[in-house]
Write a protein that holds these residues in place. Structure first.
Motif, PDB file in Angstrom:
ATOM      1  N   UNK A 189      51.019  25.886  28.029  1.00  0.00           N
ATOM      2  CA  UNK A 189      50.862  26.579  26.389  1.00  0.00           C
ATOM      3  C   UNK A 189      49.480  27.524  27.478  1.00  0.00           C
ATOM      4  N   UNK A 190      49.418  27.911  29.113  1.00  0.00           N
ATOM      5  CA  UNK A 190      48.528  28.853  29.590  1.00  0.00           C
ATOM      6  C   UNK A 190      47.544  29.848  28.820  1.00  0.00           C
ATOM      7  N   UNK A 191      46.531  29.960  28.654  1.00  0.00           N
ATOM      8  CA  UNK A 191      45.671  30.436  28.202  1.00  0.00           C
ATOM      9  C   UNK A 191      45.017  32.122  28.837  1.00  0.00           C
ATOM     10  N   UNK A 192      44.549  31.181  30.175  1.00  0.00           N
ATOM     11  CA  UNK A 192      44.613  32.335  31.340  1.00  0.00           C
ATOM     12  C   UNK A 192      45.245  31.703  32.458  1.00  0.00           C
ATOM     13  N   UNK A 193      46.159  33.340  32.603  1.00  0.00           N
ATOM     14  CA  UNK A 193      46.722  32.722  33.687  1.00  0.00           C
ATOM     15  C   UNK A 193      46.164  34.040  34.582  1.00  0.00           C
ATOM     16  N   UNK A 194      46.402  33.384  36.171  1.00  0.00           N
ATOM     17  CA  UNK A 194      45.776  34.365  37.421  1.00  0.00           C
ATOM     18  C   UNK A 194      46.171  34.257  38.090  1.00  0.00           C
ATOM     19  N   UNK A 195      46.813  35.286  38.984  1.00  0.00           N
ATOM     20  CA  UNK A 195      47.379  35.649  40.008  1.00  0.00           C
ATOM     21  C   UNK A 195      46.613  36.542  40.815  1.00  0.00           C
ATOM     22  N   UNK A 196      47.372  36.360  41.450  1.00  0.00           N
ATOM     23  CA  UNK A 196      47.400  37.597  43.305  1.00  0.00           C
ATOM     24  C   UNK A 196      48.354  38.960  42.650  1.00  0.00           C
ATOM     25  N   UNK A 197      47.591  40.401  43.247  1.00  0.00           N
ATOM     26  CA  UNK A 197      48.185  41.311  42.595  1.00  0.00           C
ATOM     27  C   UNK A 197      49.257  41.846  43.311  1.00  0.00           C
ATOM     28  N   UNK A 246      45.475  37.729  31.709  1.00  0.00           N
ATOM     29  CA  UNK A 246      45.560  37.878  32.863  1.00  0.00           C
ATOM     30  C   UNK A 246      44.621  38.171  34.270  1.00  0.00           C
ATOM     31  N   UNK A 247      44.255  37.630  34.743  1.00  0.00           N
ATOM     32  CA  UNK A 247      43.763  37.211  36.127  1.00  0.00           C
ATOM     33  C   UNK A 247      44.650  38.142  37.679  1.00  0.00           C
ATOM     34  N   UNK A 248      44.051  39.222  38.150  1.00  0.00           N
ATOM     35  CA  UNK A 248      44.618  39.657  39.572  1.00  0.00           C
ATOM     36  C   UNK A 248      43.327  39.257  39.880  1.00  0.00           C
ATOM     37  N   UNK A 250      44.848  41.035  27.982  1.00  0.00           N
ATOM     38  CA  UNK A 250      43.471  41.262  28.538  1.00  0.00           C
ATOM     39  C   UNK A 250      43.821  41.456  29.870  1.00  0.00           C
ATOM     40  N   UNK A 251      43.560  42.254  30.849  1.00  0.00           N
ATOM     41  CA  UNK A 251      44.357  42.264  32.208  1.00  0.00           C
ATOM     42  C   UNK A 251      43.135  42.583  32.936  1.00  0.00           C
ATOM     43  N   UNK A 252      42.824  41.414  33.382  1.00  0.00           N
ATOM     44  CA  UNK A 252      40.926  41.205  34.367  1.00  0.00           C
ATOM     45  C   UNK A 252      41.440  41.198  35.663  1.00  0.00           C
ATOM     46  N   UNK A 253      41.682  42.362  36.435  1.00  0.00           N
ATOM     47  CA  UNK A 253      41.743  42.905  37.912  1.00  0.00           C
ATOM     48  C   UNK A 253      40.481  42.780  37.979  1.00  0.00           C
ATOM     49  N   UNK A 254      40.335  41.057  39.110  1.00  0.00           N
ATOM     50  CA  UNK A 254      39.255  41.087  39.418  1.00  0.00           C
ATOM     51  C   UNK A 254      38.453  40.843  40.933  1.00  0.00           C
ATOM     52  N   UNK A 255      37.403  41.244  41.517  1.00  0.00           N
ATOM     53  CA  UNK A 255      36.683  41.403  42.940  1.00  0.00           C
ATOM     54  C   UNK A 255      35.700  40.338  43.760  1.00  0.00           C
ATOM     55  N   UNK A 256      35.912  39.695  44.376  1.00  0.00           N
ATOM     56  CA  UNK A 256      34.157  38.916  44.815  1.00  0.00           C
ATOM     57  C   UNK A 256      34.334  38.486  46.326  1.00  0.00           C
ATOM     58  N   UNK A 257      34.768  37.023  46.146  1.00  0.00           N
ATOM     59  CA  UNK A 257      35.071  36.374  47.129  1.00  0.00           C
ATOM     60  C   UNK A 257      34.618  35.343  47.340  1.00  0.00           C
ATOM     61  N   UNK A 258      35.215  34.334  48.502  1.00  0.00           N
ATOM     62  CA  UNK A 258      34.554  33.175  48.956  1.00  0.00           C
ATOM     63  C   UNK A 258      32.995  33.180  49.818  1.00  0.00           C
ATOM     64  N   UNK A 259      32.676  34.638  50.297  1.00  0.00           N
ATOM     65  CA  UNK A 259      31.454  34.661  50.795  1.00  0.00           C
ATOM     66  C   UNK A 259      30.222  34.568  49.414  1.00  0.00           C
TER      67      UNK A 259
END
Length: 650
Positions: free
Chosen positions: A355-363, A388-390, A412-421
């Motif tokens: 019953x995942x509510x935020x499903x995050x994965x990669x492009x 859904x996060x990408x 809600x398809x949330x494509x996000x960008x940032x990173x380890x830095x």
């Protein structure tokens, strides 16, 4: 060309969003009214003292903020937030001690394990007591060479409760890859699994541990977690004992939370290391608390009782990000193994089961599901999934089409960008606003983002460098071992005074969102025009014959020519007709400048442990230069496919 709206939240969802409640809280606290997200964002970057104070209060951060919110705010690097503050990471994550789930775990080979808040608290308390008995104190390093299992979370929390610094790497690294990372930071304790499973096979780790221990003279203890073998023989490993035996003398009880300075180190993360020794990026306790509270509660709309999942290894910052959702009183959902074993439905099956509510994965995962013809919208329920996060690479417009056509329409398809830095996001989701095809929705709160041209001037409607022009809490403390700070300065701040240059090639859109075209250091400069690699991938990977592609620039005749390598689907060959079709598609969908001068087929493409293709390493091989850190790659043997190619000799 107008952007196409793919989804917009309904009034009920907007009214119930944490972001809406935060806007009201800021209005009540400071008397400032916000008509929309753009107004809220402008306030967040222009009034950082008020904004970050409100984040602290709204997210119920446990700790002492001290008297000063930000010091030297105009200095990058140099600005520091809550410099008089004190906090403990665990105090913010282990808020509850009841019998509801807080960790849900599944392993590829069928292992299943869930933990309640009470069970997690008890396990952390026992391991923390064992660490204290070992003599660990604030500032000591604890390293995890572990799969994505509950014990890794327990180890991190036990270390953080004392004020120790936690660092982790995925178990697919070889001995040298581990030493390249952990060897730089001199951990006292190493936690490792006996083995892990991936794509249907058992991958041993125990046999690597003697060499790893021998290469790190700082080690005083090695803890082995029985993951595949219930009773591993650890006698050949120096300083080794199983985790169960190590914790056995210590009964569960209260946790002694050692509050440390707000900017004292919590995590050491690593750059990919594909162009040299990995950089050891140090992130602070308080910045991690604040950044993840903002991103989970506001940008991802995570609420108590939600179930947060991101497909990741422990060597990618998305692991740290995901575990941080415990502070929002959400359950963290972990998976270890291949996302395509036994087939591509495994993660969607898991989404329904847990019953995942935020499903995050990669492009790349989204693209692979599309190429495999998967239609979870027809085969799965997915009613629990709100977001859904990408991330990890550019989610092309066709990836948006795939999600809304074949996964779920109302999401809600949330494509996000940032990173380890920065241990978080620069640009990401906004649950109050529409999602537009191919766009990241908005700059994140507190992040003053812009696009610079080569002269360092802001540009609108043109491609340029992604920069951040104001300081923010999760700027790294620095790089471990970089005593003068020179490497840290050169990594982000050397190009523009008091500005963070992130290394992405981007463009603002008319909706206030952003489109990403790939890494700016991998852009192609053909005929004096800079071309983003993602623009080419988007066109090529639509073709049925193409599984995947990688493009680099080759120095040629006092210029740079575009060279495209393609991995073909089974049963296809790179014929003259297919080459013509590839060039035609790129010319029509991008521009004549994007058309490759040479096209070659390869059986595989090299990638990092977190799945990112390595354009710079391929470019080095094409030019006959050595790749300095092959250990950083998941499949370094793939580099050999690009060496001495006859197609590139003329």
């Amino acid at each position: 060309m107008a952007s196409r709206m793919m989804w917009q939240p309904g009034r009920e969802r907007i009214d119930a969003a944490n972001m809406t409640a935060f806007m009201q809280a800021a209005t009540d606290r400071w008397g400032t009214n916000f008509s929309d997200y753009a107004g809220l964002h402008a306030w967040s970057v222009n009034e950082p003292e008020k904004f970050w104070t409100t984040i602290w209060e709204f997210c119920d951060v446990v700790g002492e903020p001290g008297g000063r919110v930000v010091v030297d705010r105009e200095k990058m690097p140099g600005a520091r937030f809550f410099t008089d503050g004190r906090a403990n990471f665990d105090e913010n994550l282990l808020r509850r001690r009841d019998d509801t789930p807080d960790i849900i775990f599944r392993g590829e080979h069928g292992v299943r394990r869930d933990m309640t808040w009470r069970e997690l608290h008890d396990a952390v308390s026992r391991l923390a007591r064992a660490f204290r008995a070992e003599g660990l104190t604030a500032g000591d390093r604890v390293a995890a060479y572990m799969p994505n299992v509950p014990e890794t979370v327990v180890a991190m929390l036990a270390a953080a409760s004392i004020g120790c610094v936690f660092t982790s790497a995925s178990p697919d690294f070889g001995v040298q890859g581990v030493l390249d990372r952990f060897g730089q930071v001199a951990p006292k304790v190493l936690i490792a699994a006996d083995a892990y499973t991936y794509n249907g096979s058992v991958r041993p780790c125990l046999d690597k541990l003697p060499a790893i221990a021998a290469g790190m003279p700082s080690l005083e203890r090695v803890l082995v977690v029985p993951y595949v073998d219930p009773a591993p023989d650890v006698t050949a490993v120096p300083h080794a004992v199983t985790l169960d035996d190590y914790m056995a003398p210590h009964a569960p009880g209260g946790i002694e939370f050692t509050r440390v300075g707000f900017n004292d180190p919590l995590y050491i993360l690593y750059s990919s290391g594909t162009t040299g020794a990995p950089k050891c990026i140090v992130h602070g306790v308080g910045p991690a608390i604040l950044t993840h509270a903002k991103e989970h509660r506001l940008h991802s709309d995570v609420k108590p009782g939600d179930r947060v999942f991101w497909f990741t290894t422990c060597g990618w910052m998305m692991w740290n990000w995901t575990v941080g959702a415990l502070a929002a009183e959400a359950a963290v959902v972990l998976y270890d193994g291949s996302p395509f074993h036994p087939d591509g439905n495994v993660l969607f099956d898991y989404a329904d089961e847990a019953q995942i509510t935020l499903f995050g994965t990669s492009a790349k995962f989204i693209d692979a599901c599309g190429k495999a013809g998967l239609k979870p919208r027809e085969t799965h329920d997915l009613s629990s999934v709100k977001t859904i996060g990408s991330t990890g690479s550019v989610l092309v417009p066709e990836g948006f089409d795939y999600v809304y056509d074949n996964v779920k329409a109302d999401v809600h398809l949330a494509s996000v960008s940032g990173g380890t830095d920065l241990l978080g996001c620069f640009v990401g989701g906004n649950p109050l606003a529409p999602v537009y095809r191919g766009e990241l929705q908005a700059p994140c709160l507190g992040m003053k983002m812009d696009v610079f041209d080569e002269a360092g001037l802001p540009v609108a409607g043109e491609k340029g460098e992604l920069v951040c022009t104001r300081s923010f809490p999760s700027m790294p403390i620095g790089f471990w071992g970089d005593d003068g700070g020179e490497k840290y300065f050169n990594a982000y701040y050397a190009d523009y005074p008091n500005v963070w240059r992130h290394g992405d090639w981007v463009q603002w859109t008319e909706t206030g969102g952003m489109v990403f075209f790939g890494r700016s250091d991998a852009t192609l400069n053909s005929g004096g025009v800079r071309i983003g690699t993602a623009e080419i991938y988007r066109q090529v990977e639509q073709l049925d014959e193409i599984q995947e592609a990688i493009v680099v620039g080759q120095d040629w005749d006092n210029d740079t020519r575009v060279v495209l390598f393609v991995v073909l689907k089974d049963g296809n060959a790179l014929s003259e007709d297919l080459e013509k079709e590839i060039r035609s598609v790129i010319r029509a969908g991008a521009s004549p400048r994007h058309v490759p001068a040479r096209i070659a087929a390869v059986p595989d493409i090299p990638r990092t442990k977190s799945g990112k293709i390595v354009e710079l390493a391929v470019r080095d091989i094409v030019h006959g230069r050595p790749v300095r850190n092959r250990e950083a790659l998941a499949n370094p043997e793939a580099l050999d496919h690009f060496r001495d190619r006859p197609e590139l000799a003329a």
